[in-house]
Design an enzyme around this catalytic site. Sequence first.
Site, PDB file in Angstrom:
ATOM      1  N   HIS A 102       0.792  -1.156   0.091  1.00  0.00           N
ATOM      2  CA  HIS A 102      -0.131  -0.082   0.060  1.00  0.00           C
ATOM      3  C   HIS A 102       0.832   1.294   0.065  1.00  0.00           C
ATOM      4  O   HIS A 102       1.870   1.375   0.752  1.00  0.00           O
ATOM      5  CB  HIS A 102      -1.001  -0.003   1.375  1.00  0.00           C
ATOM      6  CG  HIS A 102      -2.051   0.856   1.226  1.00  0.00           C
ATOM      7  ND1 HIS A 102      -1.921   2.358   1.435  1.00  0.00           N
ATOM      8  CD2 HIS A 102      -3.213   0.822   0.671  1.00  0.00           C
ATOM      9  CE1 HIS A 102      -3.046   2.885   1.062  1.00  0.00           C
ATOM     10  NE2 HIS A 102      -4.045   1.726   0.745  1.00  0.00           N
TER      11      HIS A 102
ATOM     12  N   ASP B  87      -7.937  -5.556  -0.037  1.00  0.00           N
ATOM     13  CA  ASP B  87      -8.548  -6.022  -1.171  1.00  0.00           C
ATOM     14  C   ASP B  87      -8.113  -7.731  -0.867  1.00  0.00           C
ATOM     15  O   ASP B  87      -8.451  -8.704  -1.670  1.00  0.00           O
ATOM     16  CB  ASP B  87      -8.006  -5.709  -2.361  1.00  0.00           C
ATOM     17  CG  ASP B  87      -8.555  -4.291  -2.808  1.00  0.00           C
ATOM     18  OD1 ASP B  87      -9.708  -4.260  -2.759  1.00  0.00           O
ATOM     19  OD2 ASP B  87      -7.775  -3.392  -3.210  1.00  0.00           O
TER      20      ASP B  87
END
Length: 431
Positions: A309, A366
């Site tokens: 991320h 996700d």
Amino acid sequence: MEQHENAKVVLDGNTFELPIIVGTEGEKGIDISRLRSITNYVTFDHGFGNTSNCASAITYLDGEAGVLRYRGYPIEQLAEQSSFIETAYLLVYGELPTSEQLREFSESFNEPSMLHEDMKNFFNGFPSTAHPMAILASMVCSLSAYYPGIDMMNPTKADFDRIVVMLMSKVRTIAAFAYKKSIGEPFVYPRQDLEYIPNFLNMMFSSPTHQYKIYDEVVQALKVLLILHADHEQNCSTSTVRLVGSSWANLYASITAGICALWGPLHGGANEAVIEMLEQIHKDGGDVDKYINMAKDKSNRFRLMGFGHRVYKSYDPRAKIIKQCAHDLLDKLGINDPLLEIAVKLEEKVLQDSYFAERNLYPNVDFYSGIIYKAIGIPMKMFTVMFSIGRLPGWIAHWKEMMESPGAKIGRPRQIYVGPNIRDYVPITRR
Ligand code: CMC
């Protein structure tokens, strides 16, 4: 925003002072808005990793500490105790609603939940193989042709309030209709007696011959996912909504742009890519090491989907909740999904691997969400559509904040030109 002492920049032997601004959680930034006019320099920042485009009071994120809060409320508390509609209200209007405000807000979703009769024909224009994200983006943009938007020269609160509920309500119908189209079944219309999530599930899974049974566990799991996806400050799609909206493009167009940005596998499309990857590993006999090695190989573009991320340098707090939620839901529904086992094994190995540790790569939002969608019966192609339904209140909140901000300007980055210097045109006959 508090303003502290100035930062000093020395350029070509001259010292320039730039204000330092400090946010409510102590985040510091150097305000470079006058940099070019006083120094003739611009800054260079690929992917905006170090650039704030706005001051925002919506979401606070501390990527090092794994903290995420909407309007000051910890995401863990909202996921457990709030509803998606209440969280949407909080994001858009800034405060939790009273029970009267919540009742009115929830009820207002009923009336606009249907689509204009002509718009239903649009679904027939798409091939059955169309990706539901293509349908969603086209249909949301088409709403601007059928339903009055906001007068951008004279925006009113009433217009804005009307569009918020219209978008949230219709997006849910569009998503379910897109799914029905893809499986060749007739549309199931929204029902006034059902709340937001059960209404969506009913439109997705009931048919003329089958009444879908709505289980509380499923509604609860979907609620958690929608809340956890509802905002994430200046991510790619939200920044896109702000950028497009900064030209005073209408709200439908701005949200459509956000949907398109979300589609990419490095952003919201990762939830679909994760399940594809886990299925591939499963078909390959569950050899997670092979895929870990592929992801580490710099000659290969392959990445472990659902890991890493831009902002989180520790475990994504959303992934923590979603992982638990996936285990709980599968237990309650009595589902034994081998993909969950592979996911857990992959995560364990990744967390022990120095390549991922050195780069602070952890599971993100996700990684486990697709396993929940799959257990509910939502097909893989619809995963990013689900993310869009969840993210919609966040996009709307950011659009509103930007439009109301006194210092808002059209978004227009600079560049460092590296192309050819001036040269004379040569006619084709002499080339
Ligand atoms: N697998 C393998 N290596 C990775 C991964 C990954 N998933 N993610 C980052 N890296 C490596 C990358 O190769 C780079 O290595 P090096 O320093 O040797 O060149 C280093 O880690 C830093 O990566 P980056 O690409 O500079 O980081 P970024 O902040 O630009 O990208 C990201 C963030 C999310 C796009 C990236 O981590 C990624 O591609 N992850 C996989 C896709 C994914 O799961 N996306 C969903 C993100 S969360 C939800 C959302 O935003 O919607």
